[in-house]
Design a protein around this motif. Structure first.
Motif, PDB file in Angstrom:
ATOM      1  N   PRO A  36     -12.129   7.029   4.173  1.00 26.39           N
ATOM      2  CA  PRO A  36     -10.835   7.633   4.529  1.00 26.39           C
ATOM      3  C   PRO A  36      -9.924   6.623   5.226  1.00 26.39           C
ATOM      4  O   PRO A  36      -9.832   6.583   6.454  1.00 26.39           O
ATOM      5  N   LEU A  37      -9.236   5.802   4.469  1.00 24.08           N
ATOM      6  CA  LEU A  37      -8.377   4.764   5.036  1.00 24.08           C
ATOM      7  C   LEU A  37      -7.173   5.379   5.750  1.00 24.08           C
ATOM      8  O   LEU A  37      -6.586   6.360   5.268  1.00 24.08           O
ATOM      9  N   PRO A  38      -6.757   4.795   6.873  1.00 24.74           N
ATOM     10  CA  PRO A  38      -5.551   5.294   7.554  1.00 24.74           C
ATOM     11  C   PRO A  38      -4.286   5.108   6.721  1.00 24.74           C
ATOM     12  O   PRO A  38      -3.344   5.882   6.843  1.00 24.74           O
ATOM     13  N   LEU A  39      -4.266   4.040   5.894  1.00 21.09           N
ATOM     14  CA  LEU A  39      -3.098   3.755   5.051  1.00 21.09           C
ATOM     15  C   LEU A  39      -3.590   3.547   3.630  1.00 21.09           C
ATOM     16  O   LEU A  39      -4.382   2.638   3.363  1.00 21.09           O
ATOM     17  N   GLU A  40      -3.140   4.400   2.701  1.00 19.77           N
ATOM     18  CA  GLU A  40      -3.621   4.316   1.329  1.00 19.77           C
ATOM     19  C   GLU A  40      -2.453   4.280   0.358  1.00 19.77           C
ATOM     20  O   GLU A  40      -1.402   4.893   0.593  1.00 19.77           O
ATOM     21  N   LEU A  41      -2.672   3.552  -0.755  1.00 17.38           N
ATOM     22  CA  LEU A  41      -1.706   3.501  -1.856  1.00 17.38           C
ATOM     23  C   LEU A  41      -2.251   4.343  -2.994  1.00 17.38           C
ATOM     24  O   LEU A  41      -3.377   4.123  -3.464  1.00 17.38           O
ATOM     25  N   THR A  42      -1.472   5.314  -3.436  1.00 18.14           N
ATOM     26  CA  THR A  42      -1.898   6.165  -4.542  1.00 18.14           C
ATOM     27  C   THR A  42      -0.916   6.022  -5.692  1.00 18.14           C
ATOM     28  O   THR A  42       0.306   6.030  -5.490  1.00 18.14           O
ATOM     29  N   GLY A  43      -1.465   5.860  -6.881  1.00 16.70           N
ATOM     30  CA  GLY A  43      -0.620   5.746  -8.068  1.00 16.70           C
ATOM     31  C   GLY A  43       0.214   4.488  -8.116  1.00 16.70           C
ATOM     32  O   GLY A  43       1.104   4.376  -8.946  1.00 16.70           O
ATOM     33  N   GLY A  44      -0.040   3.557  -7.227  1.00 18.99           N
ATOM     34  CA  GLY A  44       0.701   2.293  -7.224  1.00 18.99           C
ATOM     35  C   GLY A  44       2.067   2.383  -6.578  1.00 18.99           C
ATOM     36  O   GLY A  44       2.702   1.353  -6.347  1.00 18.99           O
TER      37      GLY A  44
END
Length: 630
Positions: free
Chosen positions: A486-494
């Motif tokens: 569970p990353l604090p900052l995530e990139l989804t879908g680019g």
């Protein structure tokens, strides 16, 4: 001597003696050495590599405000080496202290610096914290460092660079053994700005290097040995199987090396067990006490509370303080104040007993990786000319006790919990078995080790074992984002960045009109453990640039705050606390959104080519994504 020989001797005189200059940092000294009050002394032990003889300590003295005159003295035991006049008319003055008579024992020159200062006229400046400073020091030696001929001499007392050579695709055994060696060296030399380089064994090597560079070749092999190799730069070869390679590696920088008086040995011993959890200890046992101080009007005794020495993330810390102080004169009143990390946690009226017998509690919230705890006696009332009032003294006894409370759940938060949250053992996983990922992991571990008073113990595991386990860890993923945590900052879908707070799972998202690239270091809270994740959204270039930026300044790792270090192309890394950014700690939702908008837009979005701020949709949501594993 005949006339002919005399002419030859005069025509071709013997070469002047060689000279070696070593700066303060490689010698294990601070770049700035501060003295307190009008009289003070600071131990200045100087390591002396074989083949060298110390001649001169050179540096620059920075004088304090309102200084009239004084002296800087250098002693070696009871032998006075020099007494230099200090003039308050100059803010800076170069100094050279002769060391040719300094006593050298066991490879260390015994030097102590003392100050005796006088202030101007009736002025009585507060020099409690720092009066005179010695800056930009370096030691000039006669001679040249000896080239090691036996393994016992391989590691010098001064080490600037350690090069570790591994196969192109190292095994987990080789990676773990290389990490063991790097951490052992960093524990000993890391505060001296040691550079650790992990390089391919089949690569081209320079034929010359600093005399304080050492090379180590490592590989997994059924044989077990450590061999000093005949090479232009001092080199050892370490080979061993899965059960012995790490033992051989660690022994190179342990006390066992002193027994290796040949050029090849085999070490058979178990690795030391991780340090047991400390729940209570005296200042003496922690190596910080007793603490004493003198002053006029105010006197302060300070000691450090180092969570890396405790090898744990502490909860509340109870201090059972004992000691003595000078009772204030009858015409003056006094107050004893206890301060931790800049926060006053207790105070009481000083009495004529002069005894300290007090139990205070340092809340977990004010504790950092290192926290200064100070006990001060502050007096007020009738005064006198500077230096006429009897100085005050204080001693905090070494048998004062620290009792360590358990850290609360969930896991400790942010970079300030590193590396103590990784103790006693840290699991390490890399996204690939490449040498480059091993190098990145060892670089991070060595930098964290330099911050720690306790030795990290790495265990190389698979990504699956790390993400599904319960142990603290380090994950390096240079070929894409890390999955399963569970990353604090995530990139989804680019194109969508999601920032998740750590208090109650509140999140905020930022959407872009095209794909974005970034690298990050993030501290993940996963149940009751912490995992440091180094990853990138595309390619390894930005991740490498982030690690190079951190290593370029020794204060950057120590200064990291928050739980995310974010690097976008063409921009310097920025730090972010996602709990504060999403408004889950000490802020409401609107102010949290503003914080995230400022941090991410200014720090990265504006640098991503082709993206206009007008095309950014900012959405603050309350989806409450869980930060716990099922």
């Amino acid at each position: 001597m005949s006339a002919g020989l005399l002419v030859i001797a005069l025509a071709f005189p013997a070469p002047a003696g060689a000279r070696t200059v070593i700066g303060a940092t490689p010698l294990g000294m601070a770049d700035e050495i501060g003295f307190r009050e009008r009289t003070d002394e600071v131990a200045f032990p100087i390591p002396v590599p074989k083949g060298l003889t110390p001649q001169t300590l050179a540096g620059t003295v920075q004088t304090p405000v309102d200084l009239d005159s004084g002296h800087l003295e250098a002693w070696s035991g009871d032998l006075l080496l020099a007494r230099l006049a200090v003039d308050g008319a100059s803010e800076f003055m170069p100094v050279e202290i002769p060391l040719d008579r300094a006593r050298v024992r066991d490879g260390v020159a015994d030097v102590t610096l003392r100050t005796v200062l006088t202030s101007k006229g009736e002025a009585c400046p507060d020099w409690t914290e720092r009066s005179l400073e010695l800056r930009d020091s370096e030691v000039i030696f006669d001679g040249e460092p000896e080239v090691p001929r036996v393994l016992a001499d391989f590691i010098p007392p001064v080490l600037e660079r350690l090069e570790i050579y591994l196969p192109t695709n190292p095994s987990t055994v080789e990676s773990e053994a290389a990490a063991e060696l790097a951490l052992a060296a960093s524990a000993r030399f890391g505060p001296r700005d040691l550079e650790v380089a992990v390089l391919p064994a089949d690569g081209v090597r320079a034929t010359s290097a600093s005399p304080f560079t050492r090379r180590v070749e490592m590989r997994e092999d059924p044989q077990t040995r450590i061999t000093l190799v005949d090479a232009p730069v001092p080199t050892v070869e370490i080979v061993g199987d899965a059960s012995t390679l790490a033992h051989q590696a660690r022994s190179v920088s342990s006390d066992l090396r002193d027994l290796a008086i040949t050029d090849s040995v085999t070490v058979e011993s178990n690795l030391p067990a991780p340090r047991a959890l400390i729940t209570a200890a005296t200042l003496d046992e922690l190596g910080t006490g007793p603490v004493s101080s003198r002053g006029v009007g105010t006197v302060t005794a300070t000691f450090g509370l180092d969570q890396t020495r405790l090898a744990t993330v502490a909860g509340d810390v109870t201090l059972e303080l004992s000691g003595v102080y000078s009772p204030p004169p009858s015409e003056r009143s006094g107050l004893v104040v206890v301060d931790a990390g800049g926060t006053v946690i207790d105070s009481w009226v000083a009495d004529q007993s002069g005894l300290i017998d007090r139990t205070v509690v340092v809340p977990a919230g004010v504790l950092g990786r290192y926290t200064d705890v100070s006990v001060s006696l502050q007096t007020s009332g009738a005064g006198a000319a500077c230096g006429v009032v009897q100085p005050l003294s204080m001693v905090v006894s070494g048998d004062s006790v620290l009792r360590i409370g358990e850290s609360g759940s969930p896991a400790p938060r942010g970079f300030d919990s590193m590396p103590q949250a990784m103790m006693p053992r840290v699991q390490v996983a890399t996204g690939s078995a490449s040498l480059d990922d091993t190098r990145r992991a060892i670089t991070i571990l060595a930098e964290l080790q330099a911050l720690s008073a306790s030795l990290l113990r790495p265990e190389w595991v698979t990504v699956e074992k790390l993400t599904e386990g319960e142990a603290p860890g380090l994950l390096v993923s240079s070929d894409g984002a890390a999955d399963g945590l569970p990353l604090p900052l995530e990139l989804t879908g680019g194109r969508t960045l999601e920032v998740v707070g750590t208090e109650n799972g509140e999140s905020a998202t930022m959407q872009f009109s095209e794909d974005i690239d970034f690298a990050s270091l993030q501290v993940v809270e996963d149940a009751d453990r912490a995992i440091l994740v180094a990853s990138t959204s595309s390619g390894s270039g930005e991740l490498d640039r982030t690690l190079e930026w951190l290593s370029a300044d020794p204060d950057r790792w120590a200064g990291l705050r928050g739980d995310v270090l974010f690097t976008a192309p063409g921009r310097e890394p920025i730090q972010l606390s996602t709990a504060e950014a999403t408004g889950t700690v000490g802020a409401d939702e609107d102010s949290g959104s503003a914080t995230v908008r400022t941090a991410l837009i200014v720090g990265s979005v504006a640098a991503v080519a082709g993206i206009a701020l007008a095309g950014i949709a900012w959405l603050a949501t309350g989806r409450g994504r869980s930060r716990r594993r099922p």
